[in-house]
Design an enzyme around this catalytic site. Structure first.
Site, short mmCIF file in Angstrom:
data_model
loop_
_atom_site.label_atom_id
_atom_site.label_comp_id
_atom_site.label_asym_id
_atom_site.label_seq_id
_atom_site.Cartn_x
_atom_site.Cartn_y
_atom_site.Cartn_z
N SER A 144 0.83 -1.21 0.00
CA SER A 144 0.00 0.00 0.00
C SER A 144 0.86 1.25 0.00
CB SER A 144 -0.87 -0.03 1.26
OG SER A 144 -1.40 1.25 1.52
N TYR A 168 -2.23 0.02 10.26
CA TYR A 168 -2.50 -0.66 8.99
C TYR A 168 -1.26 -0.54 8.08
CZ TYR A 168 -3.72 -1.02 4.10
OH TYR A 168 -3.69 -1.33 2.76
N LYS A 172 1.66 -3.38 6.78
CA LYS A 172 2.06 -3.66 5.39
C LYS A 172 3.57 -3.50 5.23
CE LYS A 172 -1.76 -4.75 3.25
NZ LYS A 172 -1.90 -6.00 2.50
N LEU A 219 -13.45 6.19 0.87
CA LEU A 219 -14.19 7.33 0.34
C LEU A 219 -15.20 6.95 -0.75
CD1 LEU A 219 -14.57 10.39 0.24
CD2 LEU A 219 -12.72 10.48 -1.44
N1 UFG Z 1 -12.38 10.21 3.54
C1 UFG Z 1 -13.36 11.10 3.94
N2 UFG Z 1 -14.56 10.59 4.34
C2 UFG Z 1 -14.83 9.26 4.35
C3 UFG Z 1 -13.82 8.35 3.93
C4 UFG Z 1 -12.59 8.86 3.54
O1 UFG Z 1 -13.14 12.31 3.96
O2 UFG Z 1 -15.93 8.87 4.73
C5 UFG Z 1 -11.08 10.74 3.09
C6 UFG Z 1 -9.95 10.24 3.95
O3 UFG Z 1 -9.78 11.03 5.07
C7 UFG Z 1 -8.79 10.31 2.97
C8 UFG Z 1 -9.44 10.04 1.60
O4 UFG Z 1 -10.82 10.29 1.79
O5 UFG Z 1 -8.26 11.60 2.94
C9 UFG Z 1 -9.25 8.62 1.14
O6 UFG Z 1 -9.62 7.75 2.22
P1 UFG Z 1 -9.80 6.19 2.05
O7 UFG Z 1 -10.24 5.66 3.37
O8 UFG Z 1 -10.66 5.88 0.87
O9 UFG Z 1 -8.35 5.65 1.67
P2 UFG Z 1 -6.95 5.87 2.42
O10 UFG Z 1 -6.20 6.91 1.67
O11 UFG Z 1 -7.13 5.99 3.87
O12 UFG Z 1 -6.23 4.51 2.05
C10 UFG Z 1 -6.59 3.30 2.64
C11 UFG Z 1 -5.37 2.45 2.67
C12 UFG Z 1 -4.94 2.09 1.26
C13 UFG Z 1 -6.04 1.45 0.57
C14 UFG Z 1 -7.19 2.39 0.56
C15 UFG Z 1 -8.36 1.75 -0.10
O13 UFG Z 1 -4.32 3.17 3.28
O14 UFG Z 1 -3.89 1.14 1.33
O15 UFG Z 1 -7.57 2.68 1.91
O16 UFG Z 1 -8.71 0.61 0.60
F1 UFG Z 1 -5.67 1.19 -0.72
#
Ligand code: UFG
Length: 366
Positions: A144, A168, A172, A219
């Site tokens: 990741s 998490y 990884k 997201l």
């Molecule tokens: N976000 C929001 N609201 C939400 C969900 C997410 O604002 O309800 C924001 C998060 O704060 C972040 C962005 O959207 O800034 C992306 O968030 P995600 O949870 O979709 O993904 P992350 O960047 O946290 O990544 C994580 C893991 C990755 C994985 C990814 C998808 O770190 O390895 O989720 O599963 F690939």
């Protein structure tokens, strides 16, 4: 959908070693299920193990409907159950493994760090030990971008020093270090470690997509559930990041591109022993508000949202320099954020409640 059996010559089938049977851990999950379709479409035999912690066996009927072929066998097991895992390797002649099975929620890992280390690291070492006992030494590992941590703005290449900011990501990174060390000491191993950025979207058929068992943590599925009316509004975690619109930037990559990269990786498992690490991303950053805007345009309605404080463990920006994998394999992703939103929206519209209530696979179960 018309069941059509596709006859594909496997690329690499002419070389001295070419995998024919691939074990997919976490094959019922979001990326794993799309990987099963990609592998079946390209003529591979697919064996799946999954504990359904965040997935459902209902997905296989859809995988098989799309591919027009059956998954060879599906086993419900936790990778840490080495006896059960070993029985799978006894029963099937596995050539290579794609290891997707893991817990992946940033907030979940902050709340339950030990569970994350136990599942993600313990699952990986149990898998490695079992592979070793059965003479299987070729692995494509799901890593990741989150391991880069708070690396700041700009494109991150594979030499960026990992600085995980949550358990998490740390789990990884630990797995990567274990795999690298195994490869350093045992020349028979080849590990292709794919650090993917943020996989999103769905299969273009609308039959497969992201269907978290709980409230979505990621997201894109959350936005899709708001758009379809299952949730009231998106909470945007942090509007005070040092980014142009104040919301966090990620490099979203279509799940179909992500699994294509895994399938292409199989053709390179015999190139050179050792561990090889590649970023899998588009190389384009999108803020949370960018995603909301493109999704709203796609679904034809404004996706309501509210700004809330940052989520613990999150960082401002993670965008790939994806050039290394293109140099190595001549492969690059071809789908953009509008494709991801279009396909995620199609899946959400056709399956407003996800896979719930859909038919189970009729085929043989391992
Ligand atoms: N976000 C929001 N609201 C939400 C969900 C997410 O604002 O309800 C924001 C998060 O704060 C972040 C962005 O959207 O800034 C992306 O968030 P995600 O949870 O979709 O993904 P992350 O960047 O946290 O990544 C994580 C893991 C990755 C994985 C990814 C998808 O770190 O390895 O989720 O599963 F690939």
């Amino acid at each position: 959908m018309e069941k059509e059996r596709r006859a594909h010559a496997r690329p690499g089938a002419g070389s001295s070693w070419a995998p024919s049977t691939v074990l997919v851990t976490g094959g019922a999950g979001f990326i794993g299920s799309h990987a099963c379709v990609e592998l079946l479409d390209h003529g591979y035999e697919v064996i799946v193990v999954d504990d359904y912690a965040n997935s459902t066996p209902h997905v296989f009927a859809r995988v098989e409907r799309i591919a027009g072929r059956f998954v060879g066998a599906v086993y419900e097991l936790d990778l840490r159950d080495r006896r059960a895992l070993s029985a799978v390797f006894d029963r099937h002649s596995v050539d290579a493994v794609m290891h997707f099975a893991a817990l992946k929620s940033v907030s979940g890992s902050v709340a339950r760090p030990v569970e994350y280390y136990d599942t993600n690291v313990g699952g990986t070492t149990a898998l490695l030990r079992t592979m070793h006992e059965h003479g299987v030494h070729r692995l494509v590992f799901s890593s990741s971008c989150s391991i880069y941590g708070d690396a700041g703005p700009g494109l991150l290449d594979e030499a960026t020093p990992p600085r995980p900011t949550n358990p998490y990501a740390a789990s990884k990174w630990l797995c990567e270090q274990i795999l690298a060390d195994v490869c350093r000491h045992r020349p028979e191993y080849t590990v292709l470690c794919l650090r993917y950025f943020n996989p999103a979207g769905a299969h273009p058929s609308g039959l497969l997509g992201e269907d978290p068992q709980d409230v979505p943590d990621n997201l894109m599925p959350y936005v899709a559930q708001v758009a379809v009316g299952r949730r009231e509004r998106l909470r945007i975690f942090g509007a005070d990041y040092p980014t142009p619109d104040g919301t966090a930037i990620r490099d979203y990559i279509h799940v179909m591109d992500t699994v294509e990269a895994h399938r292409v990786a199989l053709d390179h498992l015999a190139d050179e022993p050792g561990m090889h690490v590649y970023n899998i991303g588009l190389g384009q950053g999108s803020s949370v508000l960018d995603v909301v805007a493109v999704f709203s345009e796609t679904c034809g309605r404004a996706v309501p949202y509210q700004m809330v404080p940052r989520r613990p463990g999150d960082v401002a920006s993670l965008v790939a320099d994806p050039s290394a994998v293109t140099r190595a394999w001549g492969w690059r992703p071809t789908r953009d954020l509008s494709d991801m939103c279009r396909d995620a929206w199609r899946f959400q519209q056709l399956n407003p409640h996800g896979y719930a209530g859909s038919a189970r696979r009729p085929g043989p179960k391992g």
